[in-house]
Motif scaffolding. Sequence first.
Motif, PDB file in Angstrom:
ATOM      1  N   ALA A 159      -6.260  -1.697  -5.630  1.00 31.06           N
ATOM      2  CA  ALA A 159      -5.272  -2.357  -6.491  1.00 31.06           C
ATOM      3  C   ALA A 159      -4.393  -3.196  -5.583  1.00 31.06           C
ATOM      4  O   ALA A 159      -4.009  -2.749  -4.494  1.00 31.06           O
ATOM      5  CB  ALA A 159      -4.437  -1.340  -7.263  1.00 31.06           C
ATOM      6  N   ARG A 160      -4.089  -4.411  -6.007  1.00 31.25           N
ATOM      7  CA  ARG A 160      -3.298  -5.288  -5.145  1.00 31.25           C
ATOM      8  C   ARG A 160      -2.441  -6.236  -5.978  1.00 31.25           C
ATOM      9  O   ARG A 160      -2.751  -6.544  -7.129  1.00 31.25           O
ATOM     10  CB  ARG A 160      -4.201  -6.065  -4.187  1.00 31.25           C
ATOM     11  CG  ARG A 160      -5.180  -7.002  -4.847  1.00 31.25           C
ATOM     12  CD  ARG A 160      -6.275  -7.407  -3.869  1.00 31.25           C
ATOM     13  NE  ARG A 160      -7.160  -8.420  -4.427  1.00 31.25           N
ATOM     14  CZ  ARG A 160      -8.386  -8.666  -3.978  1.00 31.25           C
ATOM     15  NH1 ARG A 160      -8.864  -7.977  -2.962  1.00 31.25           N
ATOM     16  NH2 ARG A 160      -9.128  -9.607  -4.527  1.00 31.25           N
ATOM     17  N   TRP A 161      -1.371  -6.663  -5.341  1.00 29.86           N
ATOM     18  CA  TRP A 161      -0.436  -7.587  -5.977  1.00 29.86           C
ATOM     19  C   TRP A 161       0.043  -8.573  -4.921  1.00 29.86           C
ATOM     20  O   TRP A 161       0.288  -8.177  -3.783  1.00 29.86           O
ATOM     21  CB  TRP A 161       0.754  -6.811  -6.557  1.00 29.86           C
ATOM     22  CG  TRP A 161       1.623  -7.654  -7.434  1.00 29.86           C
ATOM     23  CD1 TRP A 161       1.540  -7.804  -8.790  1.00 29.86           C
ATOM     24  CD2 TRP A 161       2.707  -8.479  -7.012  1.00 29.86           C
ATOM     25  NE1 TRP A 161       2.502  -8.675  -9.230  1.00 29.86           N
ATOM     26  CE2 TRP A 161       3.231  -9.107  -8.152  1.00 29.86           C
ATOM     27  CE3 TRP A 161       3.280  -8.763  -5.768  1.00 29.86           C
ATOM     28  CZ2 TRP A 161       4.301  -9.990  -8.099  1.00 29.86           C
ATOM     29  CZ3 TRP A 161       4.343  -9.651  -5.703  1.00 29.86           C
ATOM     30  CH2 TRP A 161       4.845 -10.247  -6.864  1.00 29.86           C
TER      31      TRP A 161
ATOM     32  N   PRO B 199       0.914  -7.813 -13.812  1.00 25.55           N
ATOM     33  CA  PRO B 199       0.367  -6.533 -13.356  1.00 25.55           C
ATOM     34  C   PRO B 199      -0.483  -6.716 -12.112  1.00 25.55           C
ATOM     35  O   PRO B 199      -0.954  -7.818 -11.823  1.00 25.55           O
ATOM     36  CB  PRO B 199      -0.487  -6.081 -14.543  1.00 25.55           C
ATOM     37  CG  PRO B 199      -0.899  -7.354 -15.210  1.00 25.55           C
ATOM     38  CD  PRO B 199       0.271  -8.288 -15.051  1.00 25.55           C
ATOM     39  N   PRO B 200      -0.700  -5.641 -11.364  1.00 23.21           N
ATOM     40  CA  PRO B 200      -1.611  -5.738 -10.226  1.00 23.21           C
ATOM     41  C   PRO B 200      -3.034  -6.028 -10.694  1.00 23.21           C
ATOM     42  O   PRO B 200      -3.422  -5.685 -11.809  1.00 23.21           O
ATOM     43  CB  PRO B 200      -1.535  -4.345  -9.583  1.00 23.21           C
ATOM     44  CG  PRO B 200      -0.319  -3.701 -10.156  1.00 23.21           C
ATOM     45  CD  PRO B 200      -0.134  -4.294 -11.516  1.00 23.21           C
ATOM     46  N   ALA B 201      -3.800  -6.667  -9.843  1.00 17.85           N
ATOM     47  CA  ALA B 201      -5.245  -6.728 -10.036  1.00 17.85           C
ATOM     48  C   ALA B 201      -5.838  -5.432  -9.504  1.00 17.85           C
ATOM     49  O   ALA B 201      -5.259  -4.786  -8.627  1.00 17.85           O
ATOM     50  CB  ALA B 201      -5.834  -7.921  -9.298  1.00 17.85           C
ATOM     51  N   SER B 202      -6.985  -5.037 -10.028  1.00 14.35           N
ATOM     52  CA  SER B 202      -7.625  -3.823  -9.538  1.00 14.35           C
ATOM     53  C   SER B 202      -9.123  -3.921  -9.750  1.00 14.35           C
ATOM     54  O   SER B 202      -9.608  -4.718 -10.556  1.00 14.35           O
ATOM     55  CB  SER B 202      -7.073  -2.580 -10.248  1.00 14.35           C
ATOM     56  OG  SER B 202      -7.339  -2.630 -11.642  1.00 14.35           O
ATOM     57  N   GLY B 203      -9.854  -3.114  -9.019  1.00 15.67           N
ATOM     58  CA  GLY B 203     -11.303  -3.135  -9.145  1.00 15.67           C
ATOM     59  C   GLY B 203     -11.943  -2.097  -8.255  1.00 15.67           C
ATOM     60  O   GLY B 203     -11.264  -1.283  -7.625  1.00 15.67           O
ATOM     61  N   ARG B 204     -13.251  -2.136  -8.194  1.00 11.23           N
ATOM     62  CA  ARG B 204     -14.015  -1.192  -7.384  1.00 11.23           C
ATOM     63  C   ARG B 204     -14.526  -1.875  -6.121  1.00 11.23           C
ATOM     64  O   ARG B 204     -14.850  -3.061  -6.140  1.00 11.23           O
ATOM     65  CB  ARG B 204     -15.185  -0.616  -8.186  1.00 11.23           C
ATOM     66  CG  ARG B 204     -14.722   0.165  -9.403  1.00 11.23           C
ATOM     67  CD  ARG B 204     -15.859   0.907 -10.091  1.00 11.23           C
ATOM     68  NE  ARG B 204     -15.356   1.594 -11.274  1.00 11.23           N
ATOM     69  CZ  ARG B 204     -14.774   2.790 -11.256  1.00 11.23           C
ATOM     70  NH1 ARG B 204     -14.649   3.442 -10.105  1.00 11.23           N
ATOM     71  NH2 ARG B 204     -14.329   3.349 -12.365  1.00 11.23           N
TER      72      ARG B 204
ATOM     73  N   MET C 199      -8.196  -5.625 -16.430  1.00  8.36           N
ATOM     74  CA  MET C 199      -7.299  -6.387 -15.581  1.00  8.36           C
ATOM     75  C   MET C 199      -8.043  -7.110 -14.475  1.00  8.36           C
ATOM     76  O   MET C 199      -7.452  -7.763 -13.639  1.00  8.36           O
ATOM     77  CB  MET C 199      -6.253  -5.459 -14.961  1.00  8.36           C
ATOM     78  CG  MET C 199      -5.236  -4.961 -15.952  1.00  8.36           C
ATOM     79  SD  MET C 199      -3.885  -4.086 -15.142  1.00  8.36           S
ATOM     80  CE  MET C 199      -4.741  -2.653 -14.530  1.00  8.36           C
ATOM     81  N   ASN C 200      -9.341  -6.964 -14.413  1.00  7.25           N
ATOM     82  CA  ASN C 200     -10.096  -7.567 -13.328  1.00  7.25           C
ATOM     83  C   ASN C 200     -10.630  -8.925 -13.731  1.00  7.25           C
ATOM     84  O   ASN C 200     -11.175  -9.097 -14.811  1.00  7.25           O
ATOM     85  CB  ASN C 200     -11.290  -6.688 -12.949  1.00  7.25           C
ATOM     86  CG  ASN C 200     -10.868  -5.285 -12.615  1.00  7.25           C
ATOM     87  OD1 ASN C 200      -9.773  -5.090 -12.122  1.00  7.25           O
ATOM     88  ND2 ASN C 200     -11.708  -4.323 -12.905  1.00  7.25           N
ATOM     89  N   SER C 201     -10.489  -9.893 -12.853  1.00 10.18           N
ATOM     90  CA  SER C 201     -11.135 -11.170 -13.075  1.00 10.18           C
ATOM     91  C   SER C 201     -12.574 -11.072 -12.626  1.00 10.18           C
ATOM     92  O   SER C 201     -12.985 -10.127 -11.967  1.00 10.18           O
ATOM     93  CB  SER C 201     -10.422 -12.263 -12.266  1.00 10.18           C
ATOM     94  OG  SER C 201     -10.632 -12.066 -10.891  1.00 10.18           O
TER      95      SER C 201
ATOM     96  N   LEU D  10      -5.111   3.695 -10.156  1.00  9.02           N
ATOM     97  CA  LEU D  10      -4.450   3.200  -8.949  1.00  9.02           C
ATOM     98  C   LEU D  10      -3.519   2.040  -9.283  1.00  9.02           C
ATOM     99  O   LEU D  10      -2.408   1.938  -8.739  1.00  9.02           O
ATOM    100  CB  LEU D  10      -5.496   2.766  -7.923  1.00  9.02           C
ATOM    101  CG  LEU D  10      -4.967   2.432  -6.526  1.00  9.02           C
ATOM    102  CD1 LEU D  10      -4.238   3.623  -5.920  1.00  9.02           C
ATOM    103  CD2 LEU D  10      -6.106   1.980  -5.612  1.00  9.02           C
ATOM    104  N   SER D  11      -3.946   1.175 -10.190  1.00  4.08           N
ATOM    105  CA  SER D  11      -3.091   0.075 -10.620  1.00  4.08           C
ATOM    106  C   SER D  11      -1.821   0.594 -11.284  1.00  4.08           C
ATOM    107  O   SER D  11      -0.723   0.059 -11.076  1.00  4.08           O
ATOM    108  CB  SER D  11      -3.859  -0.832 -11.586  1.00  4.08           C
ATOM    109  OG  SER D  11      -3.046  -1.878 -12.056  1.00  4.08           O
ATOM    110  N   ALA D  12      -1.950   1.663 -12.071  1.00  6.85           N
ATOM    111  CA  ALA D  12      -0.778   2.234 -12.738  1.00  6.85           C
ATOM    112  C   ALA D  12       0.206   2.814 -11.729  1.00  6.85           C
ATOM    113  O   ALA D  12       1.424   2.651 -11.865  1.00  6.85           O
ATOM    114  CB  ALA D  12      -1.216   3.307 -13.730  1.00  6.85           C
TER     115      ALA D  12
END
Length: 307
Positions: free
Chosen positions: A303-305, A281-286, A1-3, A266-268
Motif C-alpha cells: 500500500a502506498r501514498w 486513498p492509498p493505492a494498494s495491490g499484490r 482501489m488498484n489501477s 494494509l491500505s486501511a
Amino acid sequence: MNSASDNTAGDRAGSDWPDYELVDFGAGRRLERFGEWLLDRPCPAAIDGAKQTPAAWRDAIARYDGARATDGDWTPKPKKWANDAAISVPLGGDREFTLGLTPTPAGQIGVFPEQLVNWRWIAERTARLAALRPSDPPRVLNLFAYTGGSTLAAAVAGAAVTHVDASKPSVELAKQNAERSGLADAPVRWIVEDVLRYCQREVKRGSRYDAVILDPPTYGHGPKGEAWRLGRDLPVLLELCATLVDRAPQFFLATCHTPGVGPAELSAYLSDAVVGHCGQPPASGRLWLATPTGRRLESGVWARWPR
C-alpha cells in the motif's frame, strides 16, 4: 482501489531485470536465477502448483532444505558458491544499486526481487522531491530495513536516509551493499534498534521526515528482546510515523507478507493512521513475480501514498 498499472506492476520484476529470473515454481518450491547463480528454495506460496519445467531444476547450483525456517541448510555449503556473489538492481535511467547474495540458515539470501517495483517507485518519488529542493535532501525513514534495498533506492536518488533494523547482522549487510553500490559516503544513518522504541524516541525529540518506508514482519524481536506482533503493534507504529511526517508525507510505502493481510487491509491501516485526511486513498495491490511463460507467483502485498 488498484489501477491497471498497479495490478501488473509486480510482474515486471521477472521481465526487465537482467540479473534476476523466476525460472519455475511448484510443489512448495521456487527456482530462481540471481546473476549466474540458480537457486532452489522452499516457497509456501507455491505449495498447490506443479513444477512446469522439471529439467531446469537439475541445473540449480544450490538447494535449501529444512523442516522449519530456522533449522535448514544449504547444499552445497554457501562458502562453496556464494563468496562475493552480487547482482545489480536497475531502477531506470542510469540509477542502480548492488545487492550481495548472503545465504542464511533460514533460507533467505538478502534479496527480495518482488520489491523491484517498489524500489523503482521509491527512487522516482525521491528524485522528484530532490529536484524540487536541491539544497535540502529528502529525509526518508526506512523501518524493518533489513539488507537495505529500499534504503539504497532512496539514497541513489538523492535522499538522506535513516535505516532502522533490530538485527545488527542485517544492518552490517546493508552497509556492505551500500559500499558495493558506491554509496558508502551517502547520507545514511545506520540504526540497530527496536523500531517501535526508535520511533517513540524520535517523536519525543521532535524529529521530522518527508517519507516513510516499512516492511513489518508478522512476528519479531528487538535487540533487547522486545516482542513485535503485527496485529497488535502496527497501528501504534503507524500513529508514530504519522507524527514523524506531520500527517503530510511526501510519500509513504508499506509492504507486508502476513497471512490474512491483503491489499485492502494494509491500505486501511495506512489510511486510518496516516493519510486518510489527505483527500485521496492509498493505492494498494499484490506483489507478484512472473516466469518467462507468464505464470505468476504471489509474493506479498503493498500500500502506498500518493497513488
